[in-house]
Structures are given as structure tokens and as C-alpha cells.
Design a protein around this motif. Structure first.
Motif, PDB file in Angstrom:
ATOM      1  N   THR A  16     -35.426  16.790  40.227  1.00 45.42           N
ATOM      2  CA  THR A  16     -35.201  18.068  40.631  1.00 45.42           C
ATOM      3  C   THR A  16     -34.424  17.712  41.796  1.00 45.42           C
ATOM      4  O   THR A  16     -34.171  16.444  42.554  1.00 45.42           O
ATOM      5  N   ASP A  17     -33.832  19.046  42.538  1.00 43.74           N
ATOM      6  CA  ASP A  17     -33.220  18.961  43.834  1.00 43.74           C
ATOM      7  C   ASP A  17     -32.105  18.032  43.639  1.00 43.74           C
ATOM      8  O   ASP A  17     -31.686  17.110  44.455  1.00 43.74           O
ATOM      9  N   ARG A  18     -31.025  17.895  42.532  1.00 44.43           N
ATOM     10  CA  ARG A  18     -29.998  17.063  42.579  1.00 44.43           C
ATOM     11  C   ARG A  18     -28.742  18.166  42.387  1.00 44.43           C
ATOM     12  O   ARG A  18     -28.832  19.159  41.914  1.00 44.43           O
ATOM     13  N   GLY A  22     -27.847  12.931  41.943  1.00 40.47           N
ATOM     14  CA  GLY A  22     -29.557  12.913  42.640  1.00 40.47           C
ATOM     15  C   GLY A  22     -29.269  11.580  43.542  1.00 40.47           C
ATOM     16  O   GLY A  22     -30.434  11.562  43.969  1.00 40.47           O
ATOM     17  N   SER A  25     -30.020  13.179  47.343  1.00 38.09           N
ATOM     18  CA  SER A  25     -31.244  13.566  47.229  1.00 38.09           C
ATOM     19  C   SER A  25     -32.256  12.366  47.204  1.00 38.09           C
ATOM     20  O   SER A  25     -33.128  12.648  47.918  1.00 38.09           O
ATOM     21  N   ARG A  29     -34.603  11.449  50.531  1.00 38.68           N
ATOM     22  CA  ARG A  29     -36.253  11.508  50.324  1.00 38.68           C
ATOM     23  C   ARG A  29     -36.465  10.119  50.788  1.00 38.68           C
ATOM     24  O   ARG A  29     -37.672   9.820  51.415  1.00 38.68           O
ATOM     25  N   ASP A  34     -33.300  15.476  55.497  1.00 38.24           N
ATOM     26  CA  ASP A  34     -32.942  16.389  54.656  1.00 38.24           C
ATOM     27  C   ASP A  34     -31.678  15.903  53.779  1.00 38.24           C
ATOM     28  O   ASP A  34     -30.706  15.344  54.206  1.00 38.24           O
ATOM     29  N   THR A  36     -29.475  17.511  52.114  1.00 34.79           N
ATOM     30  CA  THR A  36     -28.219  18.260  52.469  1.00 34.79           C
ATOM     31  C   THR A  36     -27.500  17.269  53.765  1.00 34.79           C
ATOM     32  O   THR A  36     -26.308  17.365  53.882  1.00 34.79           O
TER      33      THR A  36
END
Length: 77
Positions: A16-18, A22, A25, A29, A34, A36
Motif C-alpha cells: 500500500t502507499d505506493r 513502492g 515509500s 518507512r 514522510d 512524499t
């Protein structure tokens, strides 16, 4: 008696969040920033190096393993 230790951080591409693969991201992490911000820094590096930094993205995409589906939600505390 041994005390439980916190699991070590793993550099993985989240499911997720890709945006593309990814990679940014996963780096965000891993370094607890962040994602972004990582994406913006990657874009700036690509411009400043004349696109040479763009070669690193597919390499990292290939080398970074994908996060398992049962991984805990981020951020973990």
C-alpha cells in the motif's frame, strides 16, 4: 530469562502507499520520514544529475523485496 527484543527494521516495498513500485515509500518507512519527502528528494536528484539518478529506481525496485501481505500496518509503535 531473556527479554524480548523489538524486531529489526526491514527495507521492503509496501503493498500500500505506493505510486509506481513502492521504492520511495519503502525508503521513507525505513528511515522514518514522510515518503512524499523521499519522492521529492528523488525527483530533485534526478534533475540535478541529468536523469542519472533515475537509473537507481529500477535497480532498487528489483532488489527490494515486497512487503508480505500480513505485515503490520505502518507506523508500528
Amino acid at each position: 530469562m531473556t527479554q524480548p527484543t523489538a524486531p529489526y527494521r526491514q527495507l521492503r516495498r509496501p503493498t500500500t502507499d505506493r505510486m509506481i513500485g513502492g521504492v520511495c515509500s519503502g525508503l521513507g518507512r525505513y528511515f522514518t520520514v514522510d515518503p512524499t519527502l523521499v519522492r521529492v528528494l528523488f525527483a530533485v536528484a534526478a534533475v540535478l544529475t541529468g536523469g542519472l539518478a533515475l537509473l537507481a529506481y529500477p535497480v532498487m525496485w528489483f532488489l527490494m523485496p515486497e512487503e508480505p501481505a500480513d505485515a503490520p500496518a505502518w507506523p508500528t509503535a
